[in-house]
Design a protein around this motif. Structure first.
Motif, short mmCIF file in Angstrom:
data_model
loop_
_atom_site.label_atom_id
_atom_site.label_comp_id
_atom_site.label_asym_id
_atom_site.label_seq_id
_atom_site.Cartn_x
_atom_site.Cartn_y
_atom_site.Cartn_z
N ILE A 114 79.93 -10.03 -1.17
CA ILE A 114 79.01 -9.84 -2.23
C ILE A 114 79.78 -9.06 -3.54
O ILE A 114 79.73 -9.52 -4.50
CB ILE A 114 77.68 -8.93 -1.75
CG1 ILE A 114 76.74 -9.96 -1.15
CG2 ILE A 114 77.03 -8.46 -3.15
CD1 ILE A 114 75.69 -9.30 -0.28
N PRO A 115 80.56 -7.90 -3.21
CA PRO A 115 81.46 -7.16 -4.22
C PRO A 115 82.47 -8.25 -4.85
O PRO A 115 82.88 -8.31 -5.89
CB PRO A 115 81.89 -6.14 -3.58
CG PRO A 115 81.21 -5.69 -2.48
CD PRO A 115 80.62 -6.92 -2.08
N LEU A 116 82.98 -9.06 -3.73
CA LEU A 116 84.31 -10.20 -4.25
C LEU A 116 83.61 -11.02 -5.20
O LEU A 116 84.20 -11.37 -6.49
CB LEU A 116 84.57 -10.68 -2.90
CG LEU A 116 85.54 -11.78 -3.05
CD1 LEU A 116 86.84 -11.08 -3.86
CD2 LEU A 116 86.18 -12.43 -1.95
N ILE A 117 82.34 -11.70 -4.80
CA ILE A 117 81.89 -12.79 -5.57
C ILE A 117 81.21 -12.09 -6.88
O ILE A 117 81.45 -12.56 -8.06
CB ILE A 117 80.69 -13.49 -5.05
CG1 ILE A 117 81.10 -14.15 -3.66
CG2 ILE A 117 79.70 -14.18 -5.92
CD1 ILE A 117 79.91 -14.62 -2.76
N TRP A 118 80.99 -10.72 -6.94
CA TRP A 118 80.56 -10.19 -8.29
C TRP A 118 81.77 -9.77 -9.16
O TRP A 118 81.60 -10.17 -10.26
CB TRP A 118 79.79 -8.74 -7.96
CG TRP A 118 79.57 -8.01 -9.16
CD1 TRP A 118 78.22 -8.21 -9.78
CD2 TRP A 118 80.05 -7.12 -9.77
NE1 TRP A 118 78.15 -7.14 -10.82
CE2 TRP A 118 79.25 -6.48 -10.78
CE3 TRP A 118 81.25 -6.51 -9.43
CZ2 TRP A 118 79.64 -5.65 -11.83
CZ3 TRP A 118 81.85 -5.42 -10.55
CH2 TRP A 118 80.68 -5.04 -11.49
N GLY A 119 82.86 -9.64 -8.21
CA GLY A 119 83.82 -9.47 -9.16
C GLY A 119 84.62 -10.43 -9.78
O GLY A 119 84.95 -10.69 -10.83
N VAL A 120 84.44 -11.73 -9.18
CA VAL A 120 84.99 -13.04 -9.58
C VAL A 120 83.90 -13.42 -10.90
O VAL A 120 84.66 -13.94 -11.70
CB VAL A 120 84.93 -14.04 -8.35
CG1 VAL A 120 85.27 -15.60 -9.06
CG2 VAL A 120 86.23 -13.92 -7.49
N VAL A 121 82.65 -13.20 -10.56
CA VAL A 121 81.90 -13.48 -11.79
C VAL A 121 82.02 -12.98 -13.06
O VAL A 121 81.96 -13.37 -14.24
CB VAL A 121 80.46 -13.66 -11.39
CG1 VAL A 121 79.50 -13.58 -12.62
CG2 VAL A 121 79.94 -14.64 -10.20
N GLN A 122 82.46 -11.58 -12.88
CA GLN A 122 82.62 -10.67 -13.99
C GLN A 122 83.92 -11.20 -14.60
O GLN A 122 84.07 -11.17 -15.76
CB GLN A 122 82.60 -9.26 -13.36
CG GLN A 122 81.26 -8.59 -13.25
CD GLN A 122 80.18 -8.76 -14.25
OE1 GLN A 122 80.28 -8.53 -15.20
NE2 GLN A 122 79.08 -9.34 -13.71
N THR A 123 84.92 -11.28 -13.97
CA THR A 123 86.07 -12.00 -14.39
C THR A 123 86.08 -13.12 -15.17
O THR A 123 86.67 -13.05 -15.94
CB THR A 123 87.25 -11.73 -13.18
OG1 THR A 123 87.45 -10.54 -12.69
CG2 THR A 123 88.51 -12.50 -13.61
N ALA A 124 85.21 -13.97 -14.73
CA ALA A 124 85.03 -15.39 -15.36
C ALA A 124 84.20 -14.92 -16.78
O ALA A 124 84.60 -15.71 -17.68
CB ALA A 124 84.25 -16.18 -14.48
N ILE A 125 83.46 -14.18 -16.82
CA ILE A 125 82.59 -13.84 -17.93
C ILE A 125 83.56 -13.41 -18.67
O ILE A 125 83.62 -13.62 -20.17
CB ILE A 125 81.24 -13.00 -17.48
CG1 ILE A 125 80.34 -13.58 -16.92
CG2 ILE A 125 80.91 -12.35 -18.87
CD1 ILE A 125 79.33 -12.85 -16.24
N ASN A 126 84.24 -12.33 -18.38
CA ASN A 126 85.38 -11.77 -19.35
C ASN A 126 86.37 -12.77 -20.10
O ASN A 126 86.69 -12.59 -20.99
CB ASN A 126 86.01 -10.47 -18.92
CG ASN A 126 84.95 -9.43 -18.85
OD1 ASN A 126 84.10 -9.14 -19.64
ND2 ASN A 126 85.21 -8.43 -17.85
N ALA A 127 86.91 -13.68 -18.95
CA ALA A 127 87.88 -14.65 -19.28
C ALA A 127 87.20 -15.46 -20.38
O ALA A 127 87.97 -16.20 -21.17
CB ALA A 127 88.31 -15.26 -18.01
N ALA A 128 85.90 -16.08 -20.18
CA ALA A 128 85.32 -16.85 -20.97
C ALA A 128 85.36 -16.25 -22.47
O ALA A 128 85.37 -17.10 -23.39
CB ALA A 128 83.95 -17.29 -20.68
N LYS A 129 85.24 -15.15 -22.66
CA LYS A 129 85.31 -14.55 -23.94
C LYS A 129 86.46 -14.67 -24.79
O LYS A 129 86.37 -14.75 -26.01
CB LYS A 129 85.01 -13.06 -23.73
CG LYS A 129 83.62 -12.63 -23.37
CD LYS A 129 83.40 -11.06 -23.17
CE LYS A 129 82.23 -10.65 -22.71
NZ LYS A 129 82.03 -9.24 -22.37
#
Length: 41
Positions: free
Chosen positions: A23-38
């Motif tokens: 769960i924390p791993l997936i959360w971190g990947v999602v947050q990274t993807a959101i920030n990279a999309a910016k």
């Protein structure tokens, strides 16, 4: 030899361990993807 109840409990512990890590791993990947999309907007 493990009984069915012990095998079931072992499976539950395995599932909880994966959830504890996953769960924390997936959360971190999602947050990274959101920030990279910016960067690409």
């Amino acid at each position: 030899m493990a009984t069915q109840n012990q095998e079931s409990f072992s499976g539950i512990k395995l599932l909880l361990a994966w959830a504890f890590v996953g769960i924390p791993l997936i959360w971190g990947v999602v947050q990274t993807a959101i920030n990279a999309a910016k960067l690409f907007q």
